[in-house]
Scaffold this motif. Structure first.
Motif, PDB file in Angstrom:
ATOM      1  N   ARG A  78       0.819  -1.215   0.000  1.00  0.00           N
ATOM      2  CA  ARG A  78       0.000   0.000   0.000  1.00  0.00           C
ATOM      3  C   ARG A  78       0.847   1.258   0.000  1.00  0.00           C
ATOM      4  N   GLY A  79       2.136   1.086  -0.274  1.00  0.00           N
ATOM      5  CA  GLY A  79       3.021   2.231  -0.427  1.00  0.00           C
ATOM      6  C   GLY A  79       3.650   2.753   0.851  1.00  0.00           C
ATOM      7  N   PHE A  80       3.552   1.984   1.950  1.00  0.00           N
ATOM      8  CA  PHE A  80       4.132   2.426   3.214  1.00  0.00           C
ATOM      9  C   PHE A  80       5.428   1.668   3.487  1.00  0.00           C
ATOM     10  N   PRO A  81       6.348   2.269   4.241  1.00  0.00           N
ATOM     11  CA  PRO A  81       7.605   1.563   4.556  1.00  0.00           C
ATOM     12  C   PRO A  81       7.361   0.359   5.464  1.00  0.00           C
ATOM     13  N   ASP A  82       8.083  -0.712   5.188  1.00  0.00           N
ATOM     14  CA  ASP A  82       7.947  -1.930   5.993  1.00  0.00           C
ATOM     15  C   ASP A  82       9.223  -2.235   6.765  1.00  0.00           C
TER      16      ASP A  82
END
Length: 414
Positions: A78-82
């Motif tokens: 979803r485009g967030f840093p992991d």
């Protein structure tokens, strides 16, 4: 004789699973749900009978079920840093799993998220919950101490004004009352200060039992219990603080450990080395601790969970709301900040007679170097491991075991 499983740990695990199923049913019928970080005052929710789940507990369940990587993948998709603040972010990532693949059917979307503003990135994690449209985020400010009192664990139960200072306590007391107003408006429920006082009394009793258990384990050689069972037996009741069940569970743990001590039982009868694990539990590989017992006679006799439950939680005073502020205003200081944490860890290492320390350092842990330095200066060798306790991708199991084995052979048993 080797103890493989504490009855108190089994009972706590069974209770938690049944409680979670009941919570899902209650929320499905329309009850509000809060997701609360460990650094936020859950006792207010307890006093208002608002169901809540602790973010770190749910992250540990997701990780223990080998679903942390999938949850973090959901964030990345979803485009967030992991790769940052995984311990905070795993629960949000798991909310995107299908119910049939999530642990125990998944966590219902909370109505409220409550957490301390510990960093910009942590703030963003909790902001994301609020973007769902259903969830509202209540943030607490994080304050800092300008000085670190010596032997804070002796001060904080009753002399917490001296330990933390009036300014910090004024701020958090005010925010506690703001939280009460926020929850009353959001739920229609009424806060009762007398009920909070009852909750605080139960938490203090629970902490007293935990202190007895910690002190008993510190004094006993060889170790009657390993940290794997102690973590389960301590932390599940911790997330139910302020209940009779949690108080009684802490008492039951103490009594079970006392019986083991009286019988001369040992988790590892051939105990050769006593180790301390500093940092959060390695949720995706909790068997690591027992592997070293079996293969090397090295027993992890200490983790922060029982120790902070013993030293960090008891607060006594006539004003329950201010005493509650004193419980959380310096929570991070006690575990991580220089001048606070380093002195405490050295004290715990010496009283438990450890031969060495494995120090898990995550990217969001401040002051780790000062803790390691203080232990080394006290003559206690330390192995630092850089990894996230909730993200199995952050370390290699074989490499981690190899590093600890080398530490045992070259620095402790050399």
């Amino acid at each position: 004789m080797s103890i493989k499983r504490l009855d108190s740990a089994s009972r706590a695990s069974a209770y938690q699973k049944a409680w979670f199923a009941s919570l899902q049913e209650t929320v499905a019928l329309g009850a509000p749900l809060a997701l609360v970080n460990a650094d936020a005052p859950q006792e207010i929710l307890r006093a208002m009978d608002i169901p809540y789940v602790v973010n770190q507990w749910w992250a540990s369940v997701v990780s223990a079920k080998r679903l942390a990587d999938r949850s973090l993948d959901a964030l990345r998709g979803r485009g967030f840093p992991d790769y940052s603040r995984q311990y905070d972010a795993v629960s949000f990532g798991a909310s995107h799993l299908r119910p049939e693949e999530a642990p125990w059917g998944g966590l219902p979307i909370p109505d409220f998220v409550i957490a301390e503003n510990s960093s910009d990135s942590a703030r963003k994690v909790f902001d994301l919950w609020a973007e769902s449209g259903k969830t509202t985020f209540f943030p607490f400010e994080r304050s800092s101490g300008v000085r670190a009192p010596g032997q804070w664990w002796e001060l904080v139960p009753r002399k917490w004004e001296e330990a933390f200072g009036a300014d910090r306590l004024d701020l958090m007391t005010d925010e506690n009352w703001q939280l009460v107003e926020f929850l009353e408006q959001g739920t229609g429920r009424t806060f009762d200060l007398a009920r909070l006082s009852e909750v605080m009394d139960l938490v203090n009793e629970q902490a007293e039992w935990n202190r007895r258990t910690r002190d008993l384990l510190a004094a006993t050689r060889p170790a009657p219990i390993g940290v794997h069972d102690i973590i389960n037996s301590v932390m599940i009741p911790q997330w139910h603080r302020g209940t009779v069940w949690a108080r009684d569970a802490a008492k039951s743990l103490y009594e079970e450990v006392q019986v083991a001590v009286d019988r001369g039982e040992a988790v590892c009868p051939g105990e050769k080395t006593r180790l301390m694990w500093i940092g959060r539990g390695l949720w995706f590989d909790m068997d690591l601790y027992s592997r070293f017992e079996e293969e090397y006679g090295a027993v992890f006799v200490w983790s922060m969970y029982l120790a902070i439950a013993a030293d960090g939680y008891p607060r006594y005073g006539d004003d329950p709301m201010r005493a509650l502020a004193a419980r959380f205003a310096g929570f991070t200081d006690q575990l991580y900040m220089p001048g606070w944490a380093d002195e405490w860890y050295v004290k715990e290492a010496l009283t438990h007679g450890v031969d060495g320390v494995v120090h898990l350092v995550a990217d969001d842990v401040p002051g780790a170097h000062f803790t390691t330095e203080a232990l080394e200066e006290a003559g206690i060798p330390v192995l630092e491991i850089r990894a996230s306790n909730a993200d199995p991708r952050s370390t290699n199991a074989a490499a981690l075991s190899g590093a600890i084995e080398e530490f045992l052979t070259t620095r402790i048993r050399a």
